[in-house]
Design a protein around this motif. Structure first.
Motif, PDB file in Angstrom:
ATOM      1  N   ASP A 116       1.200  -0.872  -0.177  1.00 45.05           N
ATOM      2  CA  ASP A 116       0.378   0.253  -0.011  1.00 45.05           C
ATOM      3  C   ASP A 116       1.162   1.377   0.023  1.00 45.05           C
ATOM      4  O   ASP A 116       0.602   2.220  -0.384  1.00 45.05           O
ATOM      5  N   ARG A 119       2.247   2.070  -3.365  1.00 40.14           N
ATOM      6  CA  ARG A 119       1.442   2.724  -3.990  1.00 40.14           C
ATOM      7  C   ARG A 119       1.449   3.893  -3.997  1.00 40.14           C
ATOM      8  O   ARG A 119       1.194   4.916  -4.964  1.00 40.14           O
ATOM      9  N   LEU A 120       1.248   4.110  -2.542  1.00 38.49           N
ATOM     10  CA  LEU A 120       1.099   6.102  -2.590  1.00 38.49           C
ATOM     11  C   LEU A 120       2.077   6.568  -2.814  1.00 38.49           C
ATOM     12  O   LEU A 120       2.122   7.428  -3.561  1.00 38.49           O
ATOM     13  N   HIS A 123       2.520   6.952  -6.390  1.00 38.29           N
ATOM     14  CA  HIS A 123       1.502   7.814  -6.799  1.00 38.29           C
ATOM     15  C   HIS A 123       2.043   9.332  -6.464  1.00 38.29           C
ATOM     16  O   HIS A 123       2.132  10.451  -7.316  1.00 38.29           O
ATOM     17  N   GLU A 145      -7.337  11.951  -8.084  1.00 43.51           N
ATOM     18  CA  GLU A 145      -6.979  10.322  -8.463  1.00 43.51           C
ATOM     19  C   GLU A 145      -6.518   9.331  -6.877  1.00 43.51           C
ATOM     20  O   GLU A 145      -6.472   8.413  -6.815  1.00 43.51           O
ATOM     21  N   PHE A 146      -5.694  10.312  -6.310  1.00 38.24           N
ATOM     22  CA  PHE A 146      -5.050  10.252  -5.421  1.00 38.24           C
ATOM     23  C   PHE A 146      -6.045   9.986  -3.822  1.00 38.24           C
ATOM     24  O   PHE A 146      -5.745   8.779  -3.223  1.00 38.24           O
ATOM     25  N   LYS A 149      -6.733   6.182  -5.149  1.00 40.68           N
ATOM     26  CA  LYS A 149      -6.070   5.371  -4.223  1.00 40.68           C
ATOM     27  C   LYS A 149      -5.933   5.004  -3.505  1.00 40.68           C
ATOM     28  O   LYS A 149      -6.549   3.811  -2.813  1.00 40.68           O
ATOM     29  N   GLU A 152      -9.278   2.797  -2.923  1.00 41.97           N
ATOM     30  CA  GLU A 152      -8.870   1.681  -3.007  1.00 41.97           C
ATOM     31  C   GLU A 152      -8.162   0.740  -2.236  1.00 41.97           C
ATOM     32  O   GLU A 152      -8.404  -0.758  -2.605  1.00 41.97           O
ATOM     33  N   ILE A 153      -6.752   1.419  -2.063  1.00 42.21           N
ATOM     34  CA  ILE A 153      -6.300   0.829  -0.539  1.00 42.21           C
ATOM     35  C   ILE A 153      -7.155   0.092   0.270  1.00 42.21           C
ATOM     36  O   ILE A 153      -6.864  -0.736   0.764  1.00 42.21           O
TER      37      ILE A 153
END
Length: 244
Positions: A116, A119-120, A123, A145-146, A149, A152-153
């Motif tokens: 996670d 991914r962050l 981004h 989109e942040f 995201k 989604e996490i």
């Protein structure tokens, strides 16, 4: 022979039909995130079908889904227009986001995995690269989109659905009402991620609440300002609003 012909025809047939309904929906959302679709403008099935190289049936399905979440407004005999949220609607959107997103990041901070965080951080790095390159459209899309995201996490499909709706409509509200184009300060998203990384749920929630308040400030929602209405416009046109 026939089976080979059928298998060979499959991919080419798919290419000839262009984009799928899901791809069209995603592209339209990206266009809104990049502030390329002007609120209040008319948009037609025929034009989108031509652009995407698909039938109007495919486009209609995509536009129908986006209409369900308020992105497009359908008017009889006029077709679709891109939503232009009022200030009252923008205030309600942000009120809901303030109820949801601080609690969401608080939970993520307590359950985040190494994947996670990767991914962050990726981004955030992509946002920074767009900012440094002066690529405003990409930066605006990435900052929107942040929030998706993070949803989604969280692993909660309902959060993903509702935040997609709220984020897209917030972008349209910013286009209509924001008085500047400064965008989000460069450290707001990264400060949320840093709090998540150290497992500080309270700080992550506070940073997110501050960030959403900043968006409200950009929209000038706390300033008393009357919403334009058809009734007041008709009164003005009829001379009732003119000084005697």
């Amino acid at each position: 022979m026939n089976s080979k012909e059928n298998s060979a025809d499959g991919p080419s047939q798919k290419r000839r039909h262009g984009y799928t309904e899901q791809e069209i929906t995603r592209r339209l959302i990206e266009a809104i995130f990049e502030q390329r679709l002007p609120p209040g403008e008319r948009i037609t099935e025929a034009k989108l079908a031509e652009i995407f190289g698909v039938s109007r049936t495919v486009v209609r399905a995509s536009m129908g889904k986006l209409s369900e979440i308020g992105v497009f407004k359908k008017t009889p005999n006029l077709g679709y227009t891109i939503a232009a949220p009022s200030r009252a609607e923008a205030r309600m959107m942000l009120d809901v986001r303030k109820m949801i997103e601080p609690g969401m990041v608080h939970s993520i901070a307590l359950t985040r995995s190494a994947e996670d965080l990767e991914r962050l951080n990726h981004h955030i790095a992509t946002e920074e690269a767009a900012r440094n390159a002066g690529d405003r459209s990409t930066l605006v899309r990435l900052t929107g989109e942040f929030h998706l995201k993070l949803a989604e996490i969280s692993g909660n499909v309902y959060l993903v659905h509702i935040l997609t709706q709220l984020q897209v409509l917030t972008c349209l509200a910013i286009l209509v009402h924001a008085e500047s184009e400064t965008g989000c300060p460069r450290d707001e998203h990264s400060s949320i991620v840093r709090a998540i990384a150290v497992g500080d749920g309270e700080k992550a929630a506070a940073k997110m609440a501050h960030h959403l308040s900043h968006i409200a400030d950009e929209l000038q929602l706390d300033r008393p300002r009357p919403e334009p209405s058809l009734e007041s416009a008709l009164q003005w046109l009829g001379g009732l609003g003119r000084a005697s």
